[in-house]
Design a protein around this motif. Structure first.
Motif, mmCIF file in Angstrom:
data_model
loop_
_atom_site.group_PDB
_atom_site.id
_atom_site.type_symbol
_atom_site.label_atom_id
_atom_site.label_comp_id
_atom_site.label_asym_id
_atom_site.label_seq_id
_atom_site.Cartn_x
_atom_site.Cartn_y
_atom_site.Cartn_z
ATOM 1 N N LEU A 1 12.518 -6.077 -1.396
ATOM 2 C CA LEU A 1 12.430 -5.786 -2.825
ATOM 3 C C LEU A 1 10.984 -5.515 -3.231
ATOM 4 C CD1 LEU A 1 14.842 -8.641 -3.981
ATOM 5 C CD2 LEU A 1 15.414 -6.314 -3.277
ATOM 6 N N ASP A 2 10.330 -4.676 -2.468
ATOM 7 C CA ASP A 2 8.904 -4.383 -2.647
ATOM 8 C C ASP A 2 8.729 -2.881 -2.837
ATOM 9 O OD1 ASP A 2 6.150 -4.066 -2.453
ATOM 10 O OD2 ASP A 2 5.970 -5.062 -0.514
ATOM 11 N N PRO A 3 8.009 -2.454 -3.870
ATOM 12 C CA PRO A 3 7.747 -1.020 -4.022
ATOM 13 C C PRO A 3 7.110 -0.394 -2.776
ATOM 14 C CG PRO A 3 7.032 -2.205 -5.984
ATOM 15 C CD PRO A 3 7.419 -3.244 -4.969
ATOM 16 N N LEU A 4 6.362 -1.163 -2.005
ATOM 17 C CA LEU A 4 5.656 -0.640 -0.839
ATOM 18 C C LEU A 4 6.510 -0.596 0.426
ATOM 19 C CD1 LEU A 4 2.196 -2.430 -1.241
ATOM 20 C CD2 LEU A 4 3.021 -0.326 -2.316
ATOM 21 N N ARG A 5 7.751 -1.049 0.337
ATOM 22 C CA ARG A 5 8.582 -1.165 1.536
ATOM 23 C C ARG A 5 8.694 0.152 2.306
ATOM 24 N NH1 ARG A 5 14.638 -1.544 0.228
ATOM 25 N NH2 ARG A 5 14.363 0.726 0.293
ATOM 26 N N ASP A 6 9.073 1.214 1.630
ATOM 27 C CA ASP A 6 9.379 2.461 2.333
ATOM 28 C C ASP A 6 8.149 3.065 3.001
ATOM 29 O OD1 ASP A 6 11.973 2.125 1.533
ATOM 30 O OD2 ASP A 6 11.976 3.780 0.074
ATOM 31 N N GLU A 7 7.003 2.991 2.334
ATOM 32 C CA GLU A 7 5.814 3.601 2.929
ATOM 33 C C GLU A 7 5.339 2.822 4.144
ATOM 34 O OE1 GLU A 7 2.089 2.644 0.168
ATOM 35 O OE2 GLU A 7 3.907 3.053 -0.986
#
Length: 313
Positions: free
Chosen positions: A243-249
């Motif tokens: 649940l982290d905005p940075l997960r995908d990158e």
């Protein structure tokens, strides 16, 4: 999957403190607030001392008096604006204690007072100093790793892309690899999970406040680096939070490394939020992630087996 109950409880605890949104505050105010809440250390080590890493303040953590230890150069998170040796003291202690390796925690310069590329320059300086002075620290220059969390992982990734000094391992915990944002996880988790879209914009704006670099610069967004730069990276462990905005990158960075033949493992901790790696006191998965990182570090920096002696009689 839904947020883990303990992560939800942590968010509710943070909310109860009544802090203003980070994007409405000044860096000085946020630093003061976070410094006031630093928890006392819980791990004792053989040696902890401050050192001068080529002009960059740093702190050395040694788990034992043994000579020739592996050494992790660690760069703290905090959006290039926040964080210090003290905010990450417990984490550095835990990594050293659980891995059996020494840790050199680096106090790189922070934005906006010292914007890009100041912090990155300090990361390079400290890493090269660590390699050159490893033996004086009781460590083996051939057993060197680098790592960090969030913005610190961003700096670590850029340093490894230079190919110098030679690292045997890289630890990237929910790294910033694409400062442009725009991924599906950025959109899905832009509010309500501690690290928000507005906060990320605040961090990036401060980091680039000096007018050098841009969000398209590979030194700011290492995911945008050339294949040649990425291919010199060492074996890598990427840890992400669901649940982290940075997960995908972060996961995209590992995928690019693998596509270029670099061994790269990804572990996503379901139900977790950005920052969980530093919240082991509250989150079981935070403790598990630190243990995973320490085990991977120990294995990557294991001393080579002694050569077999042969007889010619």
């Amino acid at each position: 999957m839904p947020i883990h109950p303990r992560a939800q409880a942590l968010l509710e605890l943070i909310e109860s403190l009544g802090d203003p949104p980070i994007e409405t505050s000044t860096p000085e105010a946020v630093r003061a607030l976070r410094n006031s809440r630093i928890r006392p250390p819980t791990v004792s080590l053989d040696e902890i001392r401050d050192v001068d890493a080529g002009g960059v303040p740093a702190r050395l953590y040694r788990p034992s008096a043994e000579q020739g230890l592996g050494l992790l150069v660690y760069l703290h998170g905090g959006g290039w604006v926040l964080g210090s040796l003290d905010t990450h003291d417990n984490l550095a202690r835990s990594l050293a204690d659980e891995s059996g390796c020494a840790v050199l925690s680096v106090a790189y310069r922070l934005a906006p007072e010292q914007p890009f590329p100041s912090g990155l320059e300090d990361a390079f300086t400290a890493a090269r100093w660590a390699h050159a002075n490893a033996r004086a620290l009781g460590c083996d220059p051939g057993r060197l790793a680098i790592g960090g969390d969030s913005a610190g992982a961003n700096l670590a990734a850029v340093v490894t892309q230079s190919g110098s000094p030679p690292f045997r391992f890289q630890l990237l915990v929910y790294p910033v690899t694409d400062a442009r944002g725009g991924s599906a996880s950025h959109e899905a988790y832009k509010e309500g999970y501690w690290l928000t879209e507005a906060a990320m914009d605040w961090f990036v704006d401060h980091y680039l406040a000096g007018g050098d670099g841009s969000i398209d610069d590979p030194r700011v967004s290492p995911l945008l680096a050339s294949d040649e730069a990425l291919a010199v990276s060492p074996p890598t462990l990427v840890i992400t939070a669901e649940l982290d905005p940075l997960r995908d990158e972060g996961e995209a960075y590992a995928a690019r490394l693998r596509s270029l033949g670099v061994p790269a493992e990804v572990t996503r901790y379901d139900g977790m939020i950005h920052g969980f790696f530093s919240f082991g006191e509250f989150l079981d998965d935070g403790r598990r992630a630190v243990a995973q990182a320490a085990t991977a570090l120990a294995e990557a920096l294991a001393a080579p087996a002694p050569a077999l002696q042969t007889s010619t009689s």
